[in-house]
Design a protein around this motif. Structure first.
Motif, PDB file in Angstrom:
ATOM      1  N   LEU A  49       0.870  -1.116   0.103  1.00 53.66           N
ATOM      2  CA  LEU A  49      -0.174  -0.017   0.069  1.00 53.66           C
ATOM      3  C   LEU A  49       0.784   1.488   0.001  1.00 53.66           C
ATOM      4  CD1 LEU A  49      -2.503  -1.142   2.474  1.00 53.66           C
ATOM      5  CD2 LEU A  49      -3.052  -1.210   0.022  1.00 53.66           C
ATOM      6  N   LEU A  50       1.281   1.551  -1.191  1.00 50.12           N
ATOM      7  CA  LEU A  50       2.567   2.382  -1.518  1.00 50.12           C
ATOM      8  C   LEU A  50       2.012   3.991  -0.926  1.00 50.12           C
ATOM      9  CD1 LEU A  50       4.099   1.244  -4.583  1.00 50.12           C
ATOM     10  CD2 LEU A  50       4.687   0.434  -2.175  1.00 50.12           C
ATOM     11  N   MET A  51       1.057   4.295  -1.356  1.00 47.54           N
ATOM     12  CA  MET A  51       0.333   5.656  -0.865  1.00 47.54           C
ATOM     13  C   MET A  51       0.221   5.893   0.383  1.00 47.54           C
ATOM     14  SD  MET A  51       0.322   7.725  -3.799  1.00 47.54           S
ATOM     15  CE  MET A  51      -1.171   8.794  -3.228  1.00 47.54           C
ATOM     16  N   GLU A  52      -0.306   4.642   1.219  1.00 47.97           N
ATOM     17  CA  GLU A  52      -0.540   4.732   2.567  1.00 47.97           C
ATOM     18  C   GLU A  52       0.736   4.685   3.194  1.00 47.97           C
ATOM     19  OE1 GLU A  52      -3.684   4.643   4.319  1.00 47.97           O
ATOM     20  OE2 GLU A  52      -4.743   4.818   2.476  1.00 47.97           O
ATOM     21  N   SER A  53       1.777   4.067   2.897  1.00 47.36           N
ATOM     22  CA  SER A  53       3.103   4.140   3.447  1.00 47.36           C
ATOM     23  C   SER A  53       3.675   5.541   3.256  1.00 47.36           C
ATOM     24  CB  SER A  53       3.954   3.313   2.744  1.00 47.36           C
ATOM     25  OG  SER A  53       5.091   3.219   3.216  1.00 47.36           O
ATOM     26  N   ALA A  54       3.387   6.214   2.073  1.00 43.22           N
ATOM     27  CA  ALA A  54       3.892   7.734   1.876  1.00 43.22           C
ATOM     28  C   ALA A  54       3.172   8.670   2.921  1.00 43.22           C
ATOM     29  CB  ALA A  54       3.962   8.202   0.333  1.00 43.22           C
ATOM     30  N   LEU A  55       1.991   8.405   2.690  1.00 46.69           N
ATOM     31  CA  LEU A  55       0.798   9.168   3.514  1.00 46.69           C
ATOM     32  C   LEU A  55       1.378   9.274   5.189  1.00 46.69           C
ATOM     33  CD1 LEU A  55      -1.632  10.850   4.145  1.00 46.69           C
ATOM     34  CD2 LEU A  55      -2.765   8.605   4.607  1.00 46.69           C
ATOM     35  N   GLN A  56       2.224   8.246   5.532  1.00 42.50           N
ATOM     36  CA  GLN A  56       2.741   8.255   6.941  1.00 42.50           C
ATOM     37  C   GLN A  56       3.828   9.314   7.349  1.00 42.50           C
ATOM     38  OE1 GLN A  56       0.712   6.599   9.223  1.00 42.50           O
ATOM     39  NE2 GLN A  56      -0.158   5.895   7.137  1.00 42.50           N
ATOM     40  N   TRP A  57       4.457   9.650   6.029  1.00 41.03           N
ATOM     41  CA  TRP A  57       5.466  10.769   6.224  1.00 41.03           C
ATOM     42  C   TRP A  57       4.688  12.189   6.123  1.00 41.03           C
ATOM     43  CZ3 TRP A  57      10.042   9.715   7.399  1.00 41.03           C
ATOM     44  CH2 TRP A  57      10.515   8.638   7.140  1.00 41.03           C
ATOM     45  N   VAL A  58       3.585  12.429   5.690  1.00 37.04           N
ATOM     46  CA  VAL A  58       2.765  13.441   5.523  1.00 37.04           C
ATOM     47  C   VAL A  58       2.227  13.854   6.855  1.00 37.04           C
ATOM     48  CG1 VAL A  58       0.635  14.706   4.794  1.00 37.04           C
ATOM     49  CG2 VAL A  58       2.214  13.429   3.092  1.00 37.04           C
ATOM     50  N   VAL A  91     -15.219  22.423  -3.010  1.00 40.03           N
ATOM     51  CA  VAL A  91     -13.747  22.429  -3.845  1.00 40.03           C
ATOM     52  C   VAL A  91     -12.841  21.588  -3.296  1.00 40.03           C
ATOM     53  CG1 VAL A  91     -11.774  24.117  -3.966  1.00 40.03           C
ATOM     54  CG2 VAL A  91     -14.203  24.943  -4.238  1.00 40.03           C
ATOM     55  N   ALA A  92     -12.837  21.237  -2.151  1.00 47.28           N
ATOM     56  CA  ALA A  92     -11.981  20.215  -1.459  1.00 47.28           C
ATOM     57  C   ALA A  92     -12.357  18.867  -2.136  1.00 47.28           C
ATOM     58  CB  ALA A  92     -12.084  20.186  -0.086  1.00 47.28           C
ATOM     59  N   LEU A  93     -13.594  18.406  -2.144  1.00 47.48           N
ATOM     60  CA  LEU A  93     -14.027  17.207  -2.645  1.00 47.48           C
ATOM     61  C   LEU A  93     -13.634  17.058  -4.140  1.00 47.48           C
ATOM     62  CD1 LEU A  93     -17.319  16.738  -0.801  1.00 47.48           C
ATOM     63  CD2 LEU A  93     -14.993  15.632  -0.207  1.00 47.48           C
ATOM     64  N   ALA A  94     -13.851  17.956  -4.707  1.00 44.70           N
ATOM     65  CA  ALA A  94     -13.590  18.041  -6.302  1.00 44.70           C
ATOM     66  C   ALA A  94     -12.018  17.720  -6.441  1.00 44.70           C
ATOM     67  CB  ALA A  94     -13.803  19.352  -6.977  1.00 44.70           C
ATOM     68  N   THR A 122      -8.031   7.168  -0.729  1.00 46.82           N
ATOM     69  CA  THR A 122      -8.019   7.397   1.029  1.00 46.82           C
ATOM     70  C   THR A 122      -6.789   8.479   1.385  1.00 46.82           C
ATOM     71  OG1 THR A 122      -6.928   5.342   1.127  1.00 46.82           O
ATOM     72  CG2 THR A 122      -9.112   5.383   1.363  1.00 46.82           C
ATOM     73  N   THR A 123      -5.642   8.212   0.491  1.00 51.93           N
ATOM     74  CA  THR A 123      -4.268   9.100   1.063  1.00 51.93           C
ATOM     75  C   THR A 123      -4.749  10.482   0.813  1.00 51.93           C
ATOM     76  OG1 THR A 123      -3.078   7.084   0.363  1.00 51.93           O
ATOM     77  CG2 THR A 123      -2.107   9.127   0.469  1.00 51.93           C
ATOM     78  N   ILE A 124      -5.197  10.805  -0.561  1.00 54.30           N
ATOM     79  CA  ILE A 124      -5.287  12.366  -0.725  1.00 54.30           C
ATOM     80  C   ILE A 124      -6.534  12.915   0.228  1.00 54.30           C
ATOM     81  CG2 ILE A 124      -5.961  13.921  -2.565  1.00 54.30           C
ATOM     82  CD1 ILE A 124      -3.476  12.459  -3.261  1.00 54.30           C
ATOM     83  N   ALA A 125      -7.325  12.365   0.318  1.00 53.21           N
ATOM     84  CA  ALA A 125      -8.410  12.563   1.405  1.00 53.21           C
ATOM     85  C   ALA A 125      -7.948  12.791   2.857  1.00 53.21           C
ATOM     86  CB  ALA A 125      -9.714  11.850   1.459  1.00 53.21           C
ATOM     87  N   GLU A 139     -15.173  19.963  10.587  1.00 57.12           N
ATOM     88  CA  GLU A 139     -15.420  19.296   9.619  1.00 57.12           C
ATOM     89  C   GLU A 139     -14.821  17.908   9.004  1.00 57.12           C
ATOM     90  OE1 GLU A 139     -17.879  23.012   8.872  1.00 57.12           O
ATOM     91  OE2 GLU A 139     -15.876  22.380   8.819  1.00 57.12           O
ATOM     92  N   ASN A 140     -13.530  18.083   9.767  1.00 59.26           N
ATOM     93  CA  ASN A 140     -12.637  17.044   9.416  1.00 59.26           C
ATOM     94  C   ASN A 140     -13.073  15.713   9.919  1.00 59.26           C
ATOM     95  OD1 ASN A 140     -10.748  15.563  12.048  1.00 59.26           O
ATOM     96  ND2 ASN A 140     -11.222  17.845  12.769  1.00 59.26           N
ATOM     97  N   TRP A 141     -13.902  15.679  11.053  1.00 54.21           N
ATOM     98  CA  TRP A 141     -14.261  14.507  11.560  1.00 54.21           C
ATOM     99  C   TRP A 141     -15.299  13.790  10.619  1.00 54.21           C
ATOM    100  CZ3 TRP A 141     -11.514  12.655  15.351  1.00 54.21           C
ATOM    101  CH2 TRP A 141     -10.984  13.738  16.148  1.00 54.21           C
ATOM    102  N   LEU A 142     -15.907  14.619   9.579  1.00 55.87           N
ATOM    103  CA  LEU A 142     -16.856  14.097   8.726  1.00 55.87           C
ATOM    104  C   LEU A 142     -16.096  13.551   7.560  1.00 55.87           C
ATOM    105  CD1 LEU A 142     -19.628  16.794   8.607  1.00 55.87           C
ATOM    106  CD2 LEU A 142     -19.598  14.626  10.094  1.00 55.87           C
ATOM    107  N   TYR A 143     -15.088  14.026   7.165  1.00 55.53           N
ATOM    108  CA  TYR A 143     -14.358  13.305   6.131  1.00 55.53           C
ATOM    109  C   TYR A 143     -13.520  12.163   6.685  1.00 55.53           C
ATOM    110  CZ  TYR A 143     -13.883  17.919   3.439  1.00 55.53           C
ATOM    111  OH  TYR A 143     -14.225  18.768   2.635  1.00 55.53           O
ATOM    112  N   TRP A 144     -13.346  12.300   8.046  1.00 50.93           N
ATOM    113  CA  TRP A 144     -12.434  11.075   8.706  1.00 50.93           C
ATOM    114  C   TRP A 144     -13.412   9.793   8.693  1.00 50.93           C
ATOM    115  CZ3 TRP A 144      -7.772   9.950   8.082  1.00 50.93           C
ATOM    116  CH2 TRP A 144      -7.058  11.054   8.271  1.00 50.93           C
ATOM    117  N   ILE A 145     -14.688  10.052   8.901  1.00 55.36           N
ATOM    118  CA  ILE A 145     -15.853   8.832   8.700  1.00 55.36           C
ATOM    119  C   ILE A 145     -15.733   8.304   7.463  1.00 55.36           C
ATOM    120  CG2 ILE A 145     -18.194   8.347   8.849  1.00 55.36           C
ATOM    121  CD1 ILE A 145     -18.297  10.512  11.139  1.00 55.36           C
ATOM    122  N   ALA A 146     -15.788   8.936   6.499  1.00 56.88           N
ATOM    123  CA  ALA A 146     -15.655   8.671   5.024  1.00 56.88           C
ATOM    124  C   ALA A 146     -14.548   7.874   4.732  1.00 56.88           C
ATOM    125  CB  ALA A 146     -16.063   9.604   4.119  1.00 56.88           C
TER     126      ALA A 146
END
Length: 190
Positions: A49-58, A91-94, A122-125, A139-146
């Motif tokens: 899961l390369l994007m998920e791994s890279a996400l951890q650095w973010v 705009v964020a969702l688009a 999942t990584t970009i979001a 609203e961060n919590w609503l994004y996290w639910i999805a």
């Protein structure tokens, strides 16, 4: 392999501790997030899961940013909970959709990543949602639910059952976080 036996449970426990501390608006949540992300870099890389791994650095970078932004746990330098208008979220969702489409396409073409479009989405979001946590945007919590609901499938498909279970718990805790921060926002808007 002894390291293999404790890696995912330790990362999951730290990730859960991070979320509980974030719900309680404790600045120390970011230190715990850094430790968890460090372990998940290895876990996700090994699961392709390369994007998920890279996400951890973010997550590590944004945790350092969040630590600075949140100020102290008490006092006048404490960052308040805020909200964004619906147009901002459109705009964020688009943006998430476009960036995930491009990233998923690149992963499909140039890597052996598992479920590249879902991994990219999942990584970009999560990058955006993590920044929203650091800025204390409600609203961060609503994004996290999805994100968490999509991640459950992603992790189960790669045999990361404990992490999938953690993310099922995250769905519930994200709802709790939303209501806690919403109450905080209402109490401090008066």
């Amino acid at each position: 392999m002894l390291i293999e036996a404790w890696l995912e449970p330790a990362a999951s426990a730290l990730a859960l501790a991070y979320l509980v501390l974030a719900i309680r608006e404790r600045r120390s949540c970011f230190l715990v997030a850094i430790a968890s992300a460090g372990l998940y870099i290895v876990i996700f890389w090994r699961a392709s899961l390369l994007m998920e791994s890279a996400l951890q650095w973010v997550y590590i970078a944004v945790s350092l940013y969040g630590w600075k932004q949140w100020g102290s746990d008490a006092g006048k330098d404490r960052l308040p909970v805020t909200t964004k208008p619906w147009r901002w979220h459109l705009v964020a969702l688009a943006s998430i959709a476009v960036l995930a489409g491009v990233s998923g396409g690149l992963l499909t073409r140039y890597t052996s990543a598992a479920l590249p479009f879902l991994d990219a989405t999942t990584t970009i979001a999560a990058v955006l949602a993590t920044w929203m946590v650091a800025r204390k945007i409600l609203e961060n919590w609503l994004y996290w639910i999805a994100i968490d609901l999509l991640s459950i499938y992603l992790y189960l498909s790669r045999g990361l059952d404990l992490t999938a279970a953690l993310f099922a718990g995250y769905v519930v805790l994200a709802a709790v976080g939303y209501w806690q921060w919403r109450k905080h926002l209402a109490n401090h808007s008066v």
